[in-house]
Write a protein that holds these residues in place. Structure first.
Motif, PDB file in Angstrom:
ATOM      1  N   ALA A 316       0.850  -1.201   0.000  1.00  0.00           N
ATOM      2  CA  ALA A 316       0.000   0.000   0.000  1.00  0.00           C
ATOM      3  C   ALA A 316       0.875   1.236   0.000  1.00  0.00           C
ATOM      4  O   ALA A 316       1.561   1.514   0.974  1.00  0.00           O
ATOM      5  N   MET A 317       0.842   1.956  -1.108  1.00  0.00           N
ATOM      6  CA  MET A 317       1.697   3.136  -1.244  1.00  0.00           C
ATOM      7  C   MET A 317       0.963   4.410  -0.869  1.00  0.00           C
ATOM      8  O   MET A 317      -0.122   4.660  -1.390  1.00  0.00           O
ATOM      9  N   ILE A 318       1.573   5.194   0.004  1.00  0.00           N
ATOM     10  CA  ILE A 318       1.015   6.516   0.324  1.00  0.00           C
ATOM     11  C   ILE A 318       1.966   7.545  -0.275  1.00  0.00           C
ATOM     12  O   ILE A 318       3.153   7.597   0.063  1.00  0.00           O
ATOM     13  N   ILE A 319       1.431   8.321  -1.215  1.00  0.00           N
ATOM     14  CA  ILE A 319       2.257   9.285  -1.962  1.00  0.00           C
ATOM     15  C   ILE A 319       2.204  10.641  -1.263  1.00  0.00           C
ATOM     16  O   ILE A 319       1.113  11.140  -0.952  1.00  0.00           O
ATOM     17  N   ILE A 320       3.376  11.213  -1.035  1.00  0.00           N
ATOM     18  CA  ILE A 320       3.458  12.482  -0.284  1.00  0.00           C
ATOM     19  C   ILE A 320       4.128  13.531  -1.170  1.00  0.00           C
ATOM     20  O   ILE A 320       5.249  13.322  -1.639  1.00  0.00           O
ATOM     21  N   ASP A 321       3.439  14.639  -1.400  1.00  0.00           N
ATOM     22  CA  ASP A 321       3.999  15.637  -2.321  1.00  0.00           C
ATOM     23  C   ASP A 321       4.878  16.654  -1.595  1.00  0.00           C
ATOM     24  O   ASP A 321       4.960  16.681  -0.364  1.00  0.00           O
ATOM     25  N   GLU A 322       5.528  17.492  -2.411  1.00  0.00           N
ATOM     26  CA  GLU A 322       6.548  18.442  -1.920  1.00  0.00           C
ATOM     27  C   GLU A 322       6.013  19.460  -0.918  1.00  0.00           C
ATOM     28  O   GLU A 322       6.789  20.076  -0.204  1.00  0.00           O
ATOM     29  N   GLU A 323       4.695  19.659  -0.892  1.00  0.00           N
ATOM     30  CA  GLU A 323       4.152  20.704  -0.015  1.00  0.00           C
ATOM     31  C   GLU A 323       3.610  20.149   1.301  1.00  0.00           C
ATOM     32  O   GLU A 323       2.814  20.796   1.979  1.00  0.00           O
ATOM     33  N   THR A 324       4.009  18.940   1.620  1.00  0.00           N
ATOM     34  CA  THR A 324       3.485  18.298   2.827  1.00  0.00           C
ATOM     35  C   THR A 324       4.515  18.356   3.947  1.00  0.00           C
ATOM     36  O   THR A 324       5.701  18.121   3.714  1.00  0.00           O
ATOM     37  N   CYS A 325       4.026  18.633   5.138  1.00  0.00           N
ATOM     38  CA  CYS A 325       4.910  18.687   6.305  1.00  0.00           C
ATOM     39  C   CYS A 325       5.089  17.271   6.859  1.00  0.00           C
ATOM     40  O   CYS A 325       4.118  16.610   7.244  1.00  0.00           O
ATOM     41  N   MET A 326       6.326  16.821   6.917  1.00  0.00           N
ATOM     42  CA  MET A 326       6.596  15.452   7.376  1.00  0.00           C
ATOM     43  C   MET A 326       6.381  15.308   8.878  1.00  0.00           C
ATOM     44  O   MET A 326       6.094  14.220   9.365  1.00  0.00           O
ATOM     45  N   VAL A 327       6.523  16.402   9.622  1.00  0.00           N
ATOM     46  CA  VAL A 327       6.258  16.344  11.075  1.00  0.00           C
ATOM     47  C   VAL A 327       4.767  16.079  11.281  1.00  0.00           C
ATOM     48  O   VAL A 327       4.367  15.259  12.110  1.00  0.00           O
ATOM     49  N   TRP A 328       3.969  16.754  10.500  1.00  0.00           N
ATOM     50  CA  TRP A 328       2.507  16.589  10.573  1.00  0.00           C
ATOM     51  C   TRP A 328       2.112  15.156  10.215  1.00  0.00           C
ATOM     52  O   TRP A 328       1.318  14.516  10.912  1.00  0.00           O
ATOM     53  N   VAL A 329       2.699  14.627   9.122  1.00  0.00           N
ATOM     54  CA  VAL A 329       2.358  13.258   8.704  1.00  0.00           C
ATOM     55  C   VAL A 329       2.709  12.268   9.818  1.00  0.00           C
ATOM     56  O   VAL A 329       1.904  11.412  10.195  1.00  0.00           O
TER      57      VAL A 329
END
Ligand code: FMN
Ligand code: SF4
Length: 433
Positions: A316-329
């Protein structure tokens, strides 16, 4: 390469009904299996090299071979249809579109292992899927594919559909077994493994929906044909769930070994709104995150993902784009694990809650560099010390996010600000009930 083995009937009108399944060749593999010695069926499954699709990737035939042949106790099959891992939504498509393919797989498994009762443990929230499954089981009984003497040679098989009540931990095989027995869903110590001591202390096979649904094709087309698909150690096709910041989220059936780039760009339409890729969680939320560079060069099979420092998991792939905060994720993910810990083991119960609290503090802009060290220290110390691997599942995202995106955590701490979310602190991220 796209190849439809499990999803071949998806989209066919009334594909979930018995007449349509049979019109498309359904239940022929069951008849073929009944014409074979059970041990020969087991050997065929072993030779196909199919590995479990629920997350751990354990070879299916090998697991079956651990079940004692001649034992004076009933044996059981538990079908894991709990599908709770965030990002994973493939089993629900099988249950909704083609429950008979899985039921036929169950019959083949039970014939090979000598099982006369199977429990299907289905996620409680799957209302539509459960209705379709109930109706398919009823049809199979009416047709004589389940019940007494189903192979005209005295073989009986019953299926019980058991609805879960919303706990992720009941997807862990021994938590599932406890729940089937009517107890609180808390994992058991292993060993003993379910193959020896499972439901009601009897030998039990636990297999995932997708793993079982592959059996009719394997029996019909032969182990060699299945083993020839994919790679040497990752045979067959896989239902890949792809979600997050992607143009066409969904479930795609492609051969094992397909480049992640092909799935993302050619099938799922690439990153949403023309944005750049930042990261990919490749195998369900517990698997270590990959950077964009890593994701664009990795192939989707057990060996390649392991080499890249992650895991195939449930595919199961979750795609994360350039404008996403990794701390939030990461804060969202750790809230999930803290909430879903069953609480038996202090390192998991306390560790997941601490990680979540520290992340909330950093995300709010109140964290310190010591908090980040503490977070990493907890993640490095809770795994491998507990009854089940939920603690590892919680630790791996934290370790990999901090390792690969440390600068984002440090920026939050040093500036007290989130450049991606403009400090839009969401109170919903706080508090674990
Ligand atoms: C916390 C946790 C949750 C799990 N959830 C699921 C699930 O929802 N579905 C599933 O098939 N396997 C799940 N698993 C894996 C099962 O324990 C087990 O390995 C699997 O059902 C075996 O089937 P397979 O060999 O066909 O993959 C989970 C494992 C853990 C540790
Ligand atoms: S590791 Fe966590 S979820 Fe697993 S048994 Fe221990 S407390 Fe429960």
């Amino acid at each position: 390469m796209e190849r439809k083995i499990i999803s071949k009937n998806f989209g066919v009108e009334d594909s979930w009904t018995l007449p349509v399944y049979e019109a498309n060749g359904g239940y022929a593999a069951m008849r073929k299996a009944f014409g074979m010695d059970p041990q020969a069926v087991l050997e065929e499954v072993k030779a196909s090299k199919i590995r479990g699709r629920g997350g751990a990737g354990f070879p299916m035939g090998l697991k079956w071979s651990f079940v004692p042949r001649d034992i004076d106790k009933p044996k059981y099959l538990c079908v894991n249809a709990d599908e709770g891992e965030p990002g994973t939504f493939k089993d629900r498509h099988i249950l909704e579109n083609d429950p008979h393919m899985m039921i036929e797989g169950i019959i083949i498994c039970c014939w090979a292992v000598g099982i006369r009762k199977a429990f299907i443990y289905i996620r409680g929230e799957f209302h539509k899927q459960c209705d379709r499954l109930d109706s398919a089981v009823r049809e199979a009984y009416e047709k004589g594919y389940l019940g007494r003497n189903i192979n005209s040679d005295g073989f009986d098989l019953d299926i019980v559909v058991h609805r879960g009540a919303g706990a992720y931990i009941c997807g862990e095989e021994t938590g599932l077994i406890e729940s089937v027995e009517g107890k609180r869903g808390q994992p058991r110590m292993k060993p003993p493994f379910p193959a020896l001591i499972g439901v009601f202390d009897c030998p039990t096979v636990v297999n995932n929906v997708e793993t079982l649904a592959a059996l009719p094709w394997i029996l019909q087309n032969g182990a060699a044909a299945y083993a020839a698909i994919g790679t040497e150690k990752s045979s067959g096709t896989k239902l890949w769930s792809i979600s997050g910041h992607v143009e066409r989220p969904g479930v795609y059936e492609l051969d094992m070994g397909v480049p992640l780039r092909v799935l993302l760009e050619e099938h799922a339409g690439g990153v949403r709104n023309g944005k750049k890729l930042k990261a990919v969680i490749p195998g369900g939320s517990s698997t270590p995150v990959l950077t964009a560079e890593e994701a664009y060069t990795v192939n989707l099979d057990y060996e390649s993902l392991e080499k890249a420092g992650s895991m195939l998991g449930s595919g199961a792939m979750i795609i994360i784009d350039e404008e996403t905060c990794m701390v939030w994720v990461l804060t969202i993910l750790e809230k999930f694990y803290a909430h879903e810990s069953c609480g038996q083991c202090p390192p998991c119960r306390e560790g997941t809650a601490w990680m979540h609290r520290l992340l909330c503090k950093i995300e709010r802009g109140e964290g310190t560099l010591e908090d980040l060290d503490k977070l990493e220290d907890i993640a490095n110390n809770i795994g491998g010390k507990t009854i089940c691997v939920l603690s590892d599942a919680a630790a791996m995202p934290a370790q990999s996010f901090i390792k690969k995106f440390r600068h984002e955590f440090e920026e939050h701490i040093k500036t007290g600000h989130c450049r991606f979310r403009d400090n839009k602190w969401t109170a919903a991220l706080e508090g674990v009930h």
